[in-house]
Write a protein that holds these residues in place. Structure first.
Motif, PDB file in Angstrom:
ATOM      1  N   PHE A 240       0.837  -1.200   0.000  1.00  0.00           N
ATOM      2  CA  PHE A 240       0.000   0.000   0.000  1.00  0.00           C
ATOM      3  C   PHE A 240       0.875   1.255   0.000  1.00  0.00           C
ATOM      4  N   ILE A 241       1.911   1.256   0.830  1.00  0.00           N
ATOM      5  CA  ILE A 241       2.837   2.388   0.891  1.00  0.00           C
ATOM      6  C   ILE A 241       3.542   2.568  -0.447  1.00  0.00           C
ATOM      7  N   ASN A 242       4.015   1.485  -1.028  1.00  0.00           N
ATOM      8  CA  ASN A 242       4.700   1.568  -2.324  1.00  0.00           C
ATOM      9  C   ASN A 242       3.779   2.111  -3.419  1.00  0.00           C
ATOM     10  N   ALA A 243       2.527   1.652  -3.393  1.00  0.00           N
ATOM     11  CA  ALA A 243       1.572   2.081  -4.423  1.00  0.00           C
ATOM     12  C   ALA A 243       1.310   3.583  -4.339  1.00  0.00           C
ATOM     13  N   LEU A 244       1.146   4.105  -3.129  1.00  0.00           N
ATOM     14  CA  LEU A 244       0.899   5.536  -2.970  1.00  0.00           C
ATOM     15  C   LEU A 244       2.130   6.361  -3.312  1.00  0.00           C
ATOM     16  N   ARG A 245       3.297   5.758  -3.222  1.00  0.00           N
ATOM     17  CA  ARG A 245       4.534   6.469  -3.576  1.00  0.00           C
ATOM     18  C   ARG A 245       4.904   6.279  -5.043  1.00  0.00           C
ATOM     19  N   GLY A 246       4.085   5.517  -5.778  1.00  0.00           N
ATOM     20  CA  GLY A 246       4.329   5.319  -7.197  1.00  0.00           C
ATOM     21  C   GLY A 246       5.518   4.444  -7.497  1.00  0.00           C
ATOM     22  N   LEU A 247       5.836   3.508  -6.591  1.00  0.00           N
ATOM     23  CA  LEU A 247       7.005   2.643  -6.758  1.00  0.00           C
ATOM     24  C   LEU A 247       6.579   1.178  -6.835  1.00  0.00           C
ATOM     25  N   SER A 248       7.282   0.413  -7.649  1.00  0.00           N
ATOM     26  CA  SER A 248       7.086  -1.040  -7.657  1.00  0.00           C
ATOM     27  C   SER A 248       7.886  -1.649  -6.510  1.00  0.00           C
ATOM     28  N   HIS A 249       7.621  -2.922  -6.226  1.00  0.00           N
ATOM     29  CA  HIS A 249       8.275  -3.575  -5.094  1.00  0.00           C
ATOM     30  C   HIS A 249       9.783  -3.695  -5.273  1.00  0.00           C
TER      31      HIS A 249
END
Length: 465
Positions: free
Chosen positions: A139-148
């Motif tokens: 969820f944090i990665n998605a809101l920051r626009g980053l892939s895993h």
């Protein structure tokens, strides 16, 4: 003589303005007022009504009708802002109203500038709490626009990967930090001292995440957060997986909306049974942010955040759907209106537009910022090209906001006449200069904003296919 001159100047300003309006309706494009994207042009009646309302505001300003200006300012402002609220706080609106009644235009400009500065410089600290495997880090990665797998992304795993509170700065908005907090039920932390250990005062709000039912510990934590005067929000993740499994298990009876409502009702019931009255639960998929309840969550956060923090939240939320793009665009329109009002006040003073105007350098910077906000900047386009398997040049050919000079260049006689009129009026200052500066700033910003938003929608549709 002074009153006659002022009235005459206003009539000239009004004539110039309605000349601009005439050009706006019949000439395409026009560097200041026309030339807007088709999506904006289709709403021309609204633009004309807005234009006439602004003319009345400017007329009252330049004629010194401060009582009427004070009465009209707030209603006009509320027409512009989103239903989630705006940048100006209730206190700022009261200060502006009082300053207008007393004719203190400089104080109004200062108050608007202070509010804009507060919005630009606002920090935001978001605590995200969840047990291992809940989808918290995703969820944090998605809101920051980053892939895993990108550098700087939050660690993702089915085992507990968060052993202490870990800050993750937003790559585009460095004053925004997501704090990855261990689950309240982790054996490494005692529930009674959890909030104290995590530092409650550091965060603007809490997002409590679960990929199944919310537990007693989640409900207990929410009540403690509430008692300490902080906001909390329940986010139920992995909804896409639940739908997939349900459809696979019951293909004949599967009903998407019914399943979603069952998930939501189940979460609400368990939270109520554990002492949380009227909980709001937002259903989210970390892999499809445009679906489900992320937009509702954003609307709720914007309503409940302090005014100066709404701006940065609206900007950081991903352009994950056309509705999300429209919401961000609406929020930025308010800022444009305030910036244009400042420019009108500047235009009243002789030669000030040359010092604090909206020249080519400022226009290029403005377009660059909008492209970044909506994820159509060069870096974002490179990422999208990799995801879609197409060349960067192919994507750049599809969008219009990458070519600044194409957007602003206009060699028409009307545009050249307006440029000369602007130069002349900027030297003398006064009502005509105020009108020209307002509409120059407003419509160029709107043109850039709508062009970029249309590009974002175009790229979103490509990624959705």
């Amino acid at each position: 003589m002074c009153c006659f001159s002022l009235a005459l100047l206003w009539e000239v300003a009004l004539f110039v303005s309605f000349l601009c309006l005439s050009i706006f309706q019949h000439s395409w494009p026009f560097i200041y007022i026309a030339g807007l994207p088709t999506s904006c042009w289709s709403d021309r009646p609204h633009l004309i009504a807005m234009y006439q309302s602004i003319l009345n505001l400017l007329k009252n300003l330049t004629q010194g009708n401060y009582q009427q200006l004070a009465a009209d300012f707030e209603p006009e402002y509320f027409k512009l802002i989103s239903k989630s609220g705006g940048i100006l706080s209730a206190e700022s609106l009261r200060s502006i109203h009082a300053a207008l009644e007393e004719g203190k235009v400089e104080d109004v400009v200062d108050e608007i500038q202070q509010s804009l500065n507060a919005a630009e410089n606002a920090s935001l600290n978001v605590a995200v709490i969840g047990d291992s495997g809940s989808g918290k880090s995703s969820f944090i990665n998605a809101l920051r626009g980053l892939s895993h797998q990108e550098e700087g992304s939050a660690s993702v795993g089915v085992v507990e990967t968060t052993m202490r509170k870990t800050p993750y700065q937003h790559p585009k908005y460095p004053k925004v930090t997501f704090w990855d907090l261990p689950g309240n039920g982790s054996p490494n932390f005692h529930p009674d001292t959890y909030l104290e250990t995590m530092g409650l005062a550091e965060y603007d709000f809490f997002i409590i995440i679960s990929s199944s039912r919310f537990s007693f510990n989640d409900a207990d934590l929410a009540q403690k957060i509430n008692k300490m005067g902080k906001k909390f929000y329940f986010v139920r993740t992995k909804v896409d997986s639940d739908l997939y499994n349900e459809k696979r298990a019951k293909p004949k009876s599967f009903q998407r909306e019914k399943v979603l409502q069952q998930i939501r009702d189940d979460c609400v019931t368990h939270l109520q049974n554990n002492g949380v009255p009227e909980p709001q639960v937002f259903l989210v998929s970390n892999f499809d942010l445009g679906d489900f309840d992320l937009l509702k969550l954003e609307e709720t956060l914007l309503k409940e955040l302090p005014a100066h923090k709404r701006h940065v939240l609206a900007l950081l939320m991903p352009s994950s759907s056309e509705d999300a793009i429209e919401m961000k665009k609406t929020f930025l329109r308010e800022k444009i209106w305030l910036e244009a009002l400042k420019s009108a006040a500047v235009g009243l003073v002789p030669c000030m537009p040359f010092i604090s105007g909206f020249g080519v350098a400022e226009q290029q910077a403005c377009l660059k910022v909008y492209r970044s906000h909506f994820g159509v900047d060069n870096e974002s386009i490179e990422k999208i090209s990799q995801k879609l398997g197409v060349s960067v040049d192919h994507l750049k050919n599809l969008i219009k906001s990458s070519d600044f000079w194409h957007l602003v260049k206009d060699d028409s006689i009307e545009a050249q006449a307006m440029t000369y009129a602007e130069l002349l009026c900027s030297v003398t200052g006064g009502p005509v200069s105020a009108v020209i500066q307002f509409f120059k700033v407003y419509f160029l910003h709107i043109k850039f904003l709508d062009t970029v938003a249309d590009d974002a929608k175009r790229l979103f549709q490509m990624m959705k296919q």
